[in-house]
Scaffold this motif. Structure first.
Motif, PDB file in Angstrom:
ATOM      1  N   PRO A  27       3.685   0.881  -7.587  1.00  9.04           N
ATOM      2  CA  PRO A  27       2.834   0.507  -6.657  1.00  9.04           C
ATOM      3  C   PRO A  27       1.697  -0.608  -7.097  1.00  9.04           C
ATOM      4  N   VAL A  28       0.881  -1.179  -5.510  1.00  7.11           N
ATOM      5  CA  VAL A  28      -0.773  -1.826  -6.534  1.00  7.11           C
ATOM      6  C   VAL A  28      -1.325  -0.751  -6.214  1.00  7.11           C
ATOM      7  N   CYS A  29      -2.681  -0.351  -6.863  1.00  7.89           N
ATOM      8  CA  CYS A  29      -3.558   0.243  -6.351  1.00  7.89           C
ATOM      9  C   CYS A  29      -4.152  -0.058  -5.329  1.00  7.89           C
ATOM     10  N   PRO A  30      -4.355   1.071  -4.823  1.00  6.60           N
ATOM     11  CA  PRO A  30      -5.705   0.905  -3.038  1.00  6.60           C
ATOM     12  C   PRO A  30      -6.879   0.507  -3.764  1.00  6.60           C
ATOM     13  N   ASN A  31      -7.581   1.012  -4.877  1.00  5.02           N
ATOM     14  CA  ASN A  31      -8.367   1.294  -5.128  1.00  5.02           C
ATOM     15  C   ASN A  31      -9.791  -0.600  -6.003  1.00  5.02           C
ATOM     16  N   CYS A  32      -8.352  -1.071  -6.923  1.00  3.54           N
ATOM     17  CA  CYS A  32      -8.660  -2.053  -7.045  1.00  3.54           C
ATOM     18  C   CYS A  32      -8.144  -3.026  -7.323  1.00  3.54           C
ATOM     19  N   GLY A  33      -6.873  -2.929  -6.096  1.00  2.00           N
ATOM     20  CA  GLY A  33      -5.361  -3.864  -6.511  1.00  2.00           C
ATOM     21  C   GLY A  33      -4.301  -4.446  -7.218  1.00  2.00           C
ATOM     22  N   THR A  34      -5.051  -3.791  -8.558  1.00  2.00           N
ATOM     23  CA  THR A  34      -4.112  -4.189  -9.626  1.00  2.00           C
ATOM     24  C   THR A  34      -2.237  -3.459  -9.586  1.00  2.00           C
ATOM     25  N   ARG A  35      -1.451  -3.496 -10.527  1.00  2.00           N
ATOM     26  CA  ARG A  35      -0.454  -2.754 -10.139  1.00  2.00           C
ATOM     27  C   ARG A  35      -0.520  -1.616 -11.080  1.00  2.00           C
ATOM     28  N   MET A  36       0.039  -0.968 -11.030  1.00  6.20           N
ATOM     29  CA  MET A  36       0.070   1.181 -11.451  1.00  6.20           C
ATOM     30  C   MET A  36       1.019   0.669 -12.870  1.00  6.20           C
TER      31      MET A  36
END
Length: 423
Positions: free
Chosen positions: A359-368
């Motif tokens: 998923p996309v990290c909700p904190n920094c918007g990068t792909r986990m």
């Protein structure tokens, strides 16, 4: 009106049953009525000959309008529709014995009858395993055999063919003293025919560079052009560049007709059947030893393994693109219990394939990134973790429609898609 059926006069290394047509016409004073017939039999039978073909021809005293359908040397072969009945004036069995290989697996058979036999004899011979003893018991006419009686199945099938679907083949032959050795048929001529004349089929495999009009074994045949228009085939001779041939003739055939195929439920398939089945992919395809691609097809009540063998080449890549849940129709033959060898396939509908990814990290918007199997996902930038992935629909590299094996792997009876479906 003598109707003649002949089968099983070739071996795995020599002769061709169709050539006997030329020898019979050379020696008889009678005329050819209609076209000679080349009938391919059940391709799944282990007892089949190399070409698995029987022939039939009708002789009489032709009258009225005639049509040139071949040549022997410089002499035209004419075919008549109108005729007077005559008795056969040539010993056909002696011709068969003279030209048939002296091989323990060659069982030449001749049937002479006054009229065609019941068409069900043909349908059984092209779709089932037939006991020759039942044919001898029930079929009309006089049988003559050499070295066994298996050939009577094909001889009778040839005279029983109802001609509901017809194609043609023009076959050119060498003189007998040139049957062995290597022979020249220019592939460029075959390629030109394949590319420019859509009423022909299986002349050249463009992808694999395979010259399909030229036989690969030592036979009387120099080449054969297949098509759906008899008159056009005669004109296409000019495009074949080859060493000299001594004779040629056009046959009516059941090649490229799918006559061998029958709609069946998976649970009704038996050994040696050729079938059209409908079902769903029950597990993703896999590649087995020897390059065989296998996919399981299921219906409500049964399952079967559908396979694409190594000779089908890139067709196997198409099978590998199938996914669980895809709806398909499979056309093919059974030579082993629980398995169908694919000749062509219709993808009726595609299943929706869903994949779970990082998923996309909700904190920094990068792909986990994945933390490993069963360990969820982790953001490399900020360290946040999540056990829940992101579901998305996977784009399919396959479309609904029909797919077929290449020319190099096609059976004689299988109908190329370019000719349109009859089933």
């Amino acid at each position: 009106m003598p109707v003649i059926g002949i089968d099983d006069t070739d071996s795995s290394t020599e002769m061709c049953t169709t050539y006997l047509t030329i020898e019979i016409l050379r020696q008889t004073n009678l005329d050819l009525i209609g076209l000679p017939r080349l009938v391919r039999l059940n391709p799944n039978i282990p007892l089949k000959t190399r070409g698995n073909a029987a022939i039939s021809l009708t002789l009489g005293r032709g009258k009225g309008e005639k049509m040139a359908v071949g040549k022997i040397g410089n002499e035209d072969i004419f075919s008549y529709l109108d005729f007077d009945e005559e008795m056969i004036d040539v010993d056909i069995m002696s011709i068969i014995e003279k030209f048939s290989p002296k091989d323990e697996n060659t069982n030449p058979a001749l049937l002479v009858t006054e009229s065609p036999n019941d068409e069900n004899f043909y349908w059984d011979a092209v779709r089932e395993f037939v006991d020759y003893r039942k044919v001898r018991e029930k079929a009309r006419g006089k049988f003559s055999t050499v070295n066994g009686e298996i050939g009577i199945v094909g001889a009778n099938a040839a005279v029983s063919w109802p001609r509901k679907n017809i194609t043609y083949e023009l076959i050119a032959y060498l003189e007998r003293d040139r049957w062995r050795g290597n022979h020249f048929v220019d592939p460029e001529g075959s390629k030109f025919i394949e590319l420019n004349f859509p009423d022909t089929f299986d002349s050249f495999d463009l992808r694999h560079g395979y010259n399909a009009i030229r036989p690969t074994t030592k036979t009387p045949v120099l080449f054969g052009i297949r098509g759906i228009n008899m008159r056009n085939l005669m004109s296409y001779l000019d495009y074949v560049k080859s060493e000299p041939y001594f004779s040629f003739i056009v046959f009516e055939t059941n090649q490229g007709t799918d006559d061998h195929l029958q709609e069946r439920k998976i649970e009704d398939i038996r050994l040696y059947h050729s079938s059209i089945i409908h079902g769903f992919v029950s597990s993703n395809p896999r590649t087995l030893k020897g390059g065989v691609v296998d996919v399981e097809i299921a219906s409500e009540n049964a399952r079967i393994s559908a396979v694409a063998m190594e000779p089908t080449k890139e067709f196997r890549d198409t099978i590998l693109k199938l996914k669980k849940g895809d709806e398909v129709r499979i056309y093919g033959g059974t030579t082993k219990e629980g398995m169908i060898n694919i000749e062509k396939m219709q993808v009726v509908s595609l299943s929706t394939v869903r994949e779970v990814g990082p998923p996309v990290c909700p904190n920094c918007g990068t792909r986990m990134e994945s933390s490993g199997s069963g360990k969820g996902f982790r953001c490399r930038k900020c360290g946040k973790r999540s056990m829940k992935g992101e579901e998305r629909i996977s784009e399919r590299d396959l479309k609904e429609g029909f797919y077929e094996v290449p020319v190099i792997a096609r059976r004689h009876l299988a109908r190329p898609l370019k000719l349109g479906l009859v089933k």
